[in-house]
Design a protein around this motif. Structure first.
Motif, PDB file in Angstrom:
ATOM      1  N   VAL A  34      87.323  71.214  -0.432  1.00 48.51           N
ATOM      2  CA  VAL A  34      86.810  72.558  -0.193  1.00 48.51           C
ATOM      3  C   VAL A  34      87.130  73.015   1.235  1.00 48.51           C
ATOM      4  CG1 VAL A  34      84.771  74.038  -0.223  1.00 48.51           C
ATOM      5  CG2 VAL A  34      84.968  72.158  -1.860  1.00 48.51           C
TER       6      VAL A  34
ATOM      7  N   CYS B  64      87.069  74.751   4.816  1.00 50.84           N
ATOM      8  CA  CYS B  64      85.950  74.777   5.759  1.00 50.84           C
ATOM      9  C   CYS B  64      86.013  75.963   6.703  1.00 50.84           C
ATOM     10  CB  CYS B  64      85.920  73.483   6.563  1.00 50.84           C
ATOM     11  SG  CYS B  64      85.753  71.987   5.576  1.00 50.84           S
TER      12      CYS B  64
ATOM     13  N   ILE C 225      82.751  79.846  -0.016  1.00 51.87           N
ATOM     14  CA  ILE C 225      82.665  78.390   0.048  1.00 51.87           C
ATOM     15  C   ILE C 225      81.374  77.912  -0.612  1.00 51.87           C
ATOM     16  CG2 ILE C 225      82.412  76.426   1.616  1.00 51.87           C
ATOM     17  CD1 ILE C 225      84.241  77.992   3.584  1.00 51.87           C
TER      18      ILE C 225
ATOM     19  N   VAL D  72      81.053  75.387  -3.780  1.00 48.61           N
ATOM     20  CA  VAL D  72      80.296  74.136  -3.677  1.00 48.61           C
ATOM     21  C   VAL D  72      79.196  74.082  -4.733  1.00 48.61           C
ATOM     22  CG1 VAL D  72      78.720  72.817  -2.205  1.00 48.61           C
ATOM     23  CG2 VAL D  72      80.844  73.738  -1.258  1.00 48.61           C
TER      24      VAL D  72
ATOM     25  N   ALA E 151      85.645  67.621   2.412  1.00 48.37           N
ATOM     26  CA  ALA E 151      85.892  68.632   3.442  1.00 48.37           C
ATOM     27  C   ALA E 151      87.390  68.738   3.688  1.00 48.37           C
ATOM     28  CB  ALA E 151      85.165  68.266   4.730  1.00 48.37           C
TER      29      ALA E 151
ATOM     30  N   GLN F 208      84.067  71.516  11.368  1.00 47.94           N
ATOM     31  CA  GLN F 208      84.330  71.852   9.972  1.00 47.94           C
ATOM     32  C   GLN F 208      83.527  70.986   9.006  1.00 47.94           C
ATOM     33  OE1 GLN F 208      88.725  72.970   9.199  1.00 47.94           O
ATOM     34  NE2 GLN F 208      88.780  71.909  11.170  1.00 47.94           N
TER      35      GLN F 208
ATOM     36  N   LEU G 295      80.532  72.358   6.345  1.00 52.41           N
ATOM     37  CA  LEU G 295      80.517  72.112   4.904  1.00 52.41           C
ATOM     38  C   LEU G 295      79.315  71.255   4.512  1.00 52.41           C
ATOM     39  CD1 LEU G 295      82.158  72.849   2.397  1.00 52.41           C
ATOM     40  CD2 LEU G 295      83.222  70.587   2.539  1.00 52.41           C
ATOM     41  N   LYS G 296      78.908  70.337   5.373  1.00 51.96           N
ATOM     42  CA  LYS G 296      77.709  69.554   5.081  1.00 51.96           C
ATOM     43  C   LYS G 296      76.477  70.447   4.963  1.00 51.96           C
ATOM     44  CE  LYS G 296      78.298  64.778   6.681  1.00 51.96           C
ATOM     45  NZ  LYS G 296      77.352  64.129   5.766  1.00 51.96           N
TER      46      LYS G 296
ATOM     47  N   ALA H 208      76.744  72.271   1.666  1.00 52.45           N
ATOM     48  CA  ALA H 208      76.481  71.338   0.563  1.00 52.45           C
ATOM     49  C   ALA H 208      74.990  71.042   0.438  1.00 52.45           C
ATOM     50  CB  ALA H 208      77.263  70.046   0.776  1.00 52.45           C
TER      51      ALA H 208
ATOM     52  N   VAL I 210      78.695  66.129   0.918  1.00 52.71           N
ATOM     53  CA  VAL I 210      80.130  65.938   1.172  1.00 52.71           C
ATOM     54  C   VAL I 210      80.397  64.440   1.150  1.00 52.71           C
ATOM     55  CG1 VAL I 210      82.002  66.264   2.836  1.00 52.71           C
ATOM     56  CG2 VAL I 210      80.254  68.046   2.540  1.00 52.71           C
TER      57      VAL I 210
END
Length: 255
Positions: A34, A36, A46, A50, A62, A91, A95-96, A99, A106
């Motif tokens: 995915v 970032c 995004i 997710v 990521a 990044q 994303l964490k 998520a 992630v």
């Protein structure tokens, strides 16, 4: 039944600019790389990707990149190690957070585009990416090009790794990807691609662009989500795998 991971680069749309068909791909693949935000993707898009991946029980990685929206992350950059470490941390952290909001996690990191190609053989930038990953979460798995030094470098640093091959890309006789600037670098025929991937999964071999046979040991196969006909290619690969008794499952399922 032998298992093989099928992954795709997703979450790359930006505002009114659409890229790929994430919904369709998530019904086919077992892992999602995915974006970032550095090469593509906006926060809302995004998050949507997710959430959809979580609903399909697709593993989330990521897809970190150089800061290069205009070039879609495909332009090489001579950044300093400190800059690259910080970019990777930023990044993965972003994303964490997304998520966590989607009720998932992630699980791995796959560099994108020029960064992916650069660190395959560049120990200086490769170590910076590794250091960035370890700074955030040393349990994350690094996905890299099969047969390249980055995988051994990451192992020596204590990271788990997964070797990747590309379904829709041609290979040189020495196991590298043919440059996108060269004719024949990107493959388009779903049936031909699927049969190549069955050969890879079963025998660990591929036919290089010069007709020679090369050996590639890979646990994950990528279909680029932005390629023309990407969904048809991924769907045909999965169909061919299942017809040949191969099970599509995330590489993380075997850890």
């Amino acid at each position: 039944m032998k298992a093989i991971d099928l992954n795709s680069d997703l979450g790359e749309s930006y505002g009114a600019w659409g890229m790929g068909d994430d919904t369709a791909m998530l019904a086919i693949v077992s892992s999602a790389n995915v974006a970032c935000g550095f090469h593509a993707g906006d926060a809302a898009g995004i998050l949507k990707t997710v959430r959809a991946a979580a609903e399909k029980s697709v593993a989330i990685g990521a897809h970190v990149s150089y800061p290069d929206r205009v070039g879609f992350g495909r332009r090489d950059m001579d950044v300093t190690p400190d800059e690259l470490i910080a970019d990777v941390i930023y990044q993965i952290g972003a994303l964490k957070g997304i998520a966590a909001a989607a009720g998932t996690t992630v699980r791995y990191v796959k560099p994108h585009g020029a960064l992916y190609n650069r660190i395959a053989n560049d120990a200086k930038q490769g170590q910076a990416v590794i250091d960035g990953i370890k700074s955030v979460d040393p349990s994350l798995v690094l996905m890299g090009l099969a047969g390249t030094p980055i995988l051994d470098l990451a192992r020596r640093a204590g990271l788990a790794v997964v070797a990747e091959a590309f379904a829709d890309r041609a290979y040189t006789p020495d196991g590298q990807l043919v440059s996108r600037r060269e004719a024949g670098a990107v493959l388009h025929d779903p049936q031909a691609i699927a049969q190549r991937m069955v050969q890879l999964a079963r025998d660990g071999t591929l036919t290089a662009i010069d007709g020679s046979t090369i050996r590639i040991e890979a646990q994950s196969i990528c279909v680029h989500g932005d390629s023309p006909g990407a969904v048809s290619i991924a769907r045909e690969i999965r169909r061919a795998f299942e017809a040949d008794g191969l099970h599509v499952a995330s590489f993380l399922d075997n850890r």
